[in-house]
Write a protein that holds these residues in place. Structure first.
Motif, PDB file in Angstrom:
ATOM      1  N   SER A  93     -33.938   7.087 -52.751  1.00  0.00           N
ATOM      2  CA  SER A  93     -32.808   7.523 -52.437  1.00  0.00           C
ATOM      3  C   SER A  93     -32.573   7.306 -51.435  1.00  0.00           C
ATOM      4  O   SER A  93     -31.623   7.184 -50.161  1.00  0.00           O
ATOM      5  CB  SER A  93     -32.882   9.318 -53.019  1.00  0.00           C
ATOM      6  OG  SER A  93     -31.591   9.511 -52.520  1.00  0.00           O
ATOM      7  N   HIS A  94     -33.955   8.137 -50.348  1.00  0.00           N
ATOM      8  CA  HIS A  94     -34.295   7.699 -49.036  1.00  0.00           C
ATOM      9  C   HIS A  94     -34.455   6.697 -48.277  1.00  0.00           C
ATOM     10  O   HIS A  94     -33.246   5.834 -47.967  1.00  0.00           O
ATOM     11  CB  HIS A  94     -35.681   7.975 -48.979  1.00  0.00           C
ATOM     12  CG  HIS A  94     -36.000   7.852 -47.431  1.00  0.00           C
ATOM     13  ND1 HIS A  94     -36.385   6.563 -47.016  1.00  0.00           N
ATOM     14  CD2 HIS A  94     -35.799   8.765 -46.219  1.00  0.00           C
ATOM     15  CE1 HIS A  94     -36.532   6.826 -45.780  1.00  0.00           C
ATOM     16  NE2 HIS A  94     -36.368   8.104 -45.464  1.00  0.00           N
ATOM     17  N   ARG A  95     -34.283   5.202 -48.849  1.00  0.00           N
ATOM     18  CA  ARG A  95     -34.454   4.120 -49.305  1.00  0.00           C
ATOM     19  C   ARG A  95     -32.721   3.706 -48.747  1.00  0.00           C
ATOM     20  O   ARG A  95     -31.726   3.097 -47.984  1.00  0.00           O
ATOM     21  CB  ARG A  95     -34.850   3.005 -49.900  1.00  0.00           C
ATOM     22  CG  ARG A  95     -34.399   1.630 -49.234  1.00  0.00           C
ATOM     23  CD  ARG A  95     -35.484   0.603 -50.264  1.00  0.00           C
ATOM     24  NE  ARG A  95     -35.297  -0.934 -49.967  1.00  0.00           N
ATOM     25  CZ  ARG A  95     -34.215  -1.419 -50.571  1.00  0.00           C
ATOM     26  NH1 ARG A  95     -33.846  -1.234 -51.462  1.00  0.00           N
ATOM     27  NH2 ARG A  95     -34.174  -2.772 -49.760  1.00  0.00           N
ATOM     28  N   PRO A 111     -29.021   1.631 -60.468  1.00  0.00           N
ATOM     29  CA  PRO A 111     -29.995   2.367 -60.237  1.00  0.00           C
ATOM     30  C   PRO A 111     -30.239   3.880 -60.075  1.00  0.00           C
ATOM     31  O   PRO A 111     -31.317   4.395 -59.840  1.00  0.00           O
ATOM     32  CB  PRO A 111     -30.344   1.506 -59.118  1.00  0.00           C
ATOM     33  CG  PRO A 111     -29.527   0.110 -59.893  1.00  0.00           C
ATOM     34  CD  PRO A 111     -28.570   0.791 -60.195  1.00  0.00           C
ATOM     35  N   ALA A 112     -29.227   4.611 -58.617  1.00  0.00           N
ATOM     36  CA  ALA A 112     -29.392   5.550 -58.885  1.00  0.00           C
ATOM     37  C   ALA A 112     -29.736   7.292 -59.410  1.00  0.00           C
ATOM     38  O   ALA A 112     -30.280   7.946 -59.721  1.00  0.00           O
ATOM     39  CB  ALA A 112     -28.254   6.227 -57.606  1.00  0.00           C
ATOM     40  N   ILE A 113     -28.958   6.412 -60.669  1.00  0.00           N
ATOM     41  CA  ILE A 113     -28.314   7.361 -61.728  1.00  0.00           C
ATOM     42  C   ILE A 113     -29.849   7.493 -62.569  1.00  0.00           C
ATOM     43  O   ILE A 113     -29.616   8.190 -63.877  1.00  0.00           O
ATOM     44  CB  ILE A 113     -26.830   7.676 -61.674  1.00  0.00           C
ATOM     45  CG1 ILE A 113     -26.291   6.428 -62.744  1.00  0.00           C
ATOM     46  CG2 ILE A 113     -26.344   7.978 -61.216  1.00  0.00           C
ATOM     47  CD1 ILE A 113     -24.890   6.620 -63.634  1.00  0.00           C
ATOM     48  N   ALA A 114     -29.951   5.679 -62.842  1.00  0.00           N
ATOM     49  CA  ALA A 114     -30.881   6.086 -64.610  1.00  0.00           C
ATOM     50  C   ALA A 114     -32.091   6.885 -64.894  1.00  0.00           C
ATOM     51  O   ALA A 114     -33.103   7.381 -63.671  1.00  0.00           O
ATOM     52  CB  ALA A 114     -31.466   4.035 -63.722  1.00  0.00           C
ATOM     53  N   GLN A 161     -24.436  10.342 -55.391  1.00  0.00           N
ATOM     54  CA  GLN A 161     -25.197  10.018 -56.567  1.00  0.00           C
ATOM     55  C   GLN A 161     -26.666   9.391 -56.026  1.00  0.00           C
ATOM     56  O   GLN A 161     -27.507  10.190 -56.660  1.00  0.00           O
ATOM     57  CB  GLN A 161     -25.022   8.700 -57.245  1.00  0.00           C
ATOM     58  CG  GLN A 161     -24.251   8.748 -57.667  1.00  0.00           C
ATOM     59  CD  GLN A 161     -22.920   6.766 -57.924  1.00  0.00           C
ATOM     60  OE1 GLN A 161     -23.820   6.076 -57.625  1.00  0.00           O
ATOM     61  NE2 GLN A 161     -21.895   7.379 -58.616  1.00  0.00           N
ATOM     62  N   LEU A 162     -26.570   9.508 -54.670  1.00  0.00           N
ATOM     63  CA  LEU A 162     -28.258   9.593 -53.645  1.00  0.00           C
ATOM     64  C   LEU A 162     -28.743  10.943 -53.257  1.00  0.00           C
ATOM     65  O   LEU A 162     -29.740  11.112 -52.899  1.00  0.00           O
ATOM     66  CB  LEU A 162     -27.943   8.945 -52.112  1.00  0.00           C
ATOM     67  CG  LEU A 162     -27.267   7.152 -52.468  1.00  0.00           C
ATOM     68  CD1 LEU A 162     -26.828   6.292 -51.409  1.00  0.00           C
ATOM     69  CD2 LEU A 162     -28.178   6.532 -53.703  1.00  0.00           C
ATOM     70  N   GLY A 163     -27.834  11.921 -53.330  1.00  0.00           N
ATOM     71  CA  GLY A 163     -27.650  13.260 -52.605  1.00  0.00           C
ATOM     72  C   GLY A 163     -29.187  13.728 -54.012  1.00  0.00           C
ATOM     73  O   GLY A 163     -29.009  15.084 -53.838  1.00  0.00           O
ATOM     74  N   ALA A 164     -28.468  14.176 -54.824  1.00  0.00           N
ATOM     75  CA  ALA A 164     -29.035  14.519 -56.031  1.00  0.00           C
ATOM     76  C   ALA A 164     -30.655  14.857 -56.512  1.00  0.00           C
ATOM     77  O   ALA A 164     -30.664  14.201 -55.533  1.00  0.00           O
ATOM     78  CB  ALA A 164     -28.527  13.538 -58.023  1.00  0.00           C
ATOM     79  N   ALA A 172     -41.466   8.707 -56.835  1.00  0.00           N
ATOM     80  CA  ALA A 172     -40.421   7.296 -56.723  1.00  0.00           C
ATOM     81  C   ALA A 172     -38.912   7.077 -56.372  1.00  0.00           C
ATOM     82  O   ALA A 172     -38.512   6.959 -55.887  1.00  0.00           O
ATOM     83  CB  ALA A 172     -40.786   6.271 -58.203  1.00  0.00           C
ATOM     84  N   ALA A 173     -38.407   8.184 -57.006  1.00  0.00           N
ATOM     85  CA  ALA A 173     -36.289   8.475 -57.467  1.00  0.00           C
ATOM     86  C   ALA A 173     -36.548   9.022 -55.830  1.00  0.00           C
ATOM     87  O   ALA A 173     -35.164   8.686 -54.941  1.00  0.00           O
ATOM     88  CB  ALA A 173     -36.432   9.003 -58.002  1.00  0.00           C
TER      89      ALA A 173
END
Length: 694
Positions: free
Chosen positions: A109-111, A505-508, A95-98, A104-105
């Motif tokens: 994801s970086h954070r 929040p990662a996929i919204a 999810q975070l690697g998409a 902003a996204a």
């Protein structure tokens, strides 16, 4: 200047005539500098220790709990899934690697990658896990590690200053720093980066004591620094430079082996980060700004971060006196210590300048706010040197004037021109130090009190058994939908790694949102309890004293005799009133709440009636009264989810704004899940566990 000489003579005669003063002189003697150092160290430990210990050990929640659980969770990962190959972390990695849809996204994801997956403090995680293995909870282990780490960092700072400036100036510097609170990072936040800073100061002091020849301290210290935090690599490189500056350039390979071994350890740490990805050891970089419009806000943010860090340490009113005191301190430093002092100061300045040039996108001035702590402490030592010089030389000059007068009153022209210039110099220095001290004490005390209040402003206790109850309900392959970051970290720490994860929040707003949310394996969801949004919230309950009325509204009528309140009353007995606002609601009835009690209470209604609207009022003297739950009917939950009730809280102040809380569980979920059946499984903590039926 004659009146100054006469005043000093009279003052000195009064002091020497005092038997108490003579007793102090005999007691202290040549140990005056050590006494000043010990007094300064105790002052620092008192104020900074209070700043740390009071909120850390008296509040139900760890200060900075969002950062704290990010660190704690890495220890749980080390225990449960050291290669980060469990279902929860695999889901989060996907999810975070998409590919991010917008800048902003990308920043988000970086954070989250660094907070959840990046294992950048393995030694800290191992220490925390070792404490947890002794039978402590992670929260208690974190507090003990914070406490022990604080003592280590503070003592390292004290002896670093002592090695550079001698005992008395170091003690005075510690007394000044005792009221100092730094912006962003400081000696009161004891996280991995601060522990790395303390380790560097300890090795730095060892190098000064051994004139650069401390091979094992350098090597072991480097291993600790590299494994504590990525900033430790910078600190270790600085220590190599310091060793060369103090000992000179090694002329043989045998003499250079400690420095070469240190560089090798740093290189191995960097190499491992590029080779090993389970666990994640490498920093993930985000795309740099490409246009001027993207760069300007970041540059301005970095400048603002630097200014804010400086402003928290030196106010404009004291800037000039502080600068003069610093210059005078360096000017009067002892010759036998000037070598290590000058070289150490040059290295600190070089680190600070490098930190200004280090752009850590997207975190402005992040490196500077870490390195600035060293420079601030070093300059505090220079001010301490000025203060000690002033005290010592005023005493010496007064004695010389007294001896010259032979015990007789001084007449005009007695003092030599050199002594007159000495008085002028010392008087100017005293004025600068006085102005700086008054302003800094006022602002420093205010900053200390404000920071202590903020560190203690975490009143909401988390039920750490709630995640375990959720895990007990899950089956292999089940996933849990987390709607907020802190809840994700808390649940992952307390058993959540054993189930799959969907972090909303990662996929919204991404193309994969529907796929993740509509997957039948997503059988549970975790959200904040609605009461968490209240400013009136205190220690997990609603403070009732500031409320004029609490109104309960339900879509369908419910029997009023089934309304129950879960209260905690630490004061005297309270008589609350409950009234049905239905047309046939009748007269208000009393709700008796005994003194110093906690539990469920109900109103004694004279007859059975139903209503959709119920008003509760409480006396204004019930400041010790808190509402922990409100239910309708025979319900094991704490809040009226089954009735989908709405609670409206009206403050007593006429200018206050009423707040409405909705206990419709469907409103806690994303819109795409509205058609899905939802049931509240657990609401006993700060979070709500929901069951989903696709």
């Amino acid at each position: 200047m004659d009146y100054i000489s006469k005043w000093c003579e009279a003052f000195w005669r009064a002091c020497t005539a005092c038997s108490a003063w003579r007793a102090i002189q005999r007691l202290v003697g040549g140990r005056a500098e050590k006494c000043v150092f010990i007094a300064g160290l105790l002052t620092y430990l008192l104020f900074q220790g209070t700043l740390v210990a009071v909120p850390l050990w008296t509040q139900p929640v760890i200060p900075q709990f969002d950062d704290a659980y990010a660190y704690i969770n890495k220890s749980e990962q080390l225990k449960v899934s050291p290669r980060q190959d469990c279902l929860a972390l695999e889901d989060l990695r996907e999810q975070l690697g998409a590919p991010p849809s917008n800048p902003a996204a990308a920043l988000f994801s970086h954070r989250m990658y660094h907070r959840v997956l990046f294992s950048y403090h393995p030694l800290y995680s191992a220490l925390l896990l070792a404490l947890e293995r002794t039978g402590l909870t992670y929260e208690s282990a974190f507090k003990w590690l914070w406490t022990a780490g604080a003592v280590f960092v503070w003592l390292s700072l004290a002896y670093w200053l002592r090695a550079l400036w001698r005992p008395a100036p170091a003690g005075i510097a510690l007394a000044m720093l005792s009221l100092q609170v730094f912006e962003g990072h400081g000696f009161h936040w004891i996280f991995p980066s601060e522990l790395a800073l303390g380790a560097m100061l300890f090795v730095w002091t060892r190098l000064i004591a051994r004139r650069g020849h401390a091979p094992w301290s350098l090597i072991v210290g480097t291993i600790l620094l590299v494994s504590l935090h990525p900033a430790g690599r910078i600190y270790a490189a600085a220590l190599v430079v310091l060793a060369v500056l103090l000992a000179g350039w090694p002329r043989t390979l045998r003499a250079a082996w400690p420095q070469l071994a240190t560089v090798l350890i740093i290189a191995v740490g960097l190499l491992l980060a590029t080779v090993i990805h389970r666990p994640e050891l490498s920093i993930r970089l985000v795309p740099w700004p490409k246009t001027l419009s993207e760069w300007v806000p970041f540059v301005l943010g970095s400048a603002a971060g630097v200014v804010l860090a400086l402003a928290r340490s030196v106010t404009p009113l004291s800037a000039v006196p502080v600068a003069l005191a610093i210059l005078f301190g360096y000017r009067t430093a002892a010759d036998d210590e000037s070598k290590s002092l000058v070289k150490s100061s040059a290295l600190v300045v070089a680190l600070t300048v490098t930190s200004l040039l280090s752009v850590t996108y997207p975190y402005p001035a992040e490196v500077f706010r870490r390195v600035w702590l060293l420079l601030a402490a070093l300059l505090a030592g220079a001010i301490g040197q000025s203060v000690w010089y002033l005290v010592a030389h005023m005493r010496v000059l007064a004695v010389r004037l007294l001896q010259q007068s032979g015990g007789a009153p001084l007449s005009p022209g007695t003092a030599s021109e050199a002594q007159r210039r000495g008085w002028i110099k010392l008087s100017a220095l005293a004025a600068c130090l006085l102005i700086a001290a008054v302003v800094q004490l006022a602002t420093g005390g205010l900053s200390l009190a404000t920071t202590m209040y903020r560190m203690g402003d975490y009143q909401t206790p988390y039920d750490i058994t709630q995640p375990a109850r959720l895990v007990a309900l899950t089956k292999p392959g089940d996933r849990v939908l987390y709607l907020h970051e802190v809840l994700l970290l808390i649940y992952l720490t307390h058993g959540g790694l054993n189930a799959g994860v969907v972090y909303y929040p990662a996929i919204a707003g991404t193309p994969t949102e529907a796929r993740w949310l509509r997957d039948p394996s997503v059988r549970f969801a975790v959200a904040w309890n609605p009461v968490q949004s209240l400013k009136l919230l205190g220690a997990g309950g609603i403070q009732l004293d500031p409320l004029r009325e609490l109104r309960v509204e339900t879509p369908a009528a419910v029997p009023v005799n089934q309304v129950r309140l879960l209260v905690e009353n630490k004061g005297g007995p309270v008589q609350a009133k409950a009234q049905s606002l239905a047309p046939d609601g009748g007269e208000p009835v009393l709700v008796s709440i005994p003194a110093r009690t906690s539990g469920w209470v109900a109103a004694n209604w004279p007859r059975a009636t139903q209503t959709r609207l119920l008003a509760l009022t409480f006396p204004p003297n019930g400041s010790q009264l808190r509402l922990l739950g409100l239910t309708m009917g025979d319900d094991s939950k704490h809040w009226p989810w089954a009735q989908k009730a709405r609670l409206t809280l009206t403050p007593r102040e006429l200018t206050g704004v009423a707040t409405t809380l909705s206990f419709d569980p469907a409103e806690l979920l994303p819109d795409i899940l509205k058609p899905v059946g939802v049931e509240v499984l657990d609401d006993t903590g700060a979070s709500v566990v929901l069951g989903l039926q696709h």
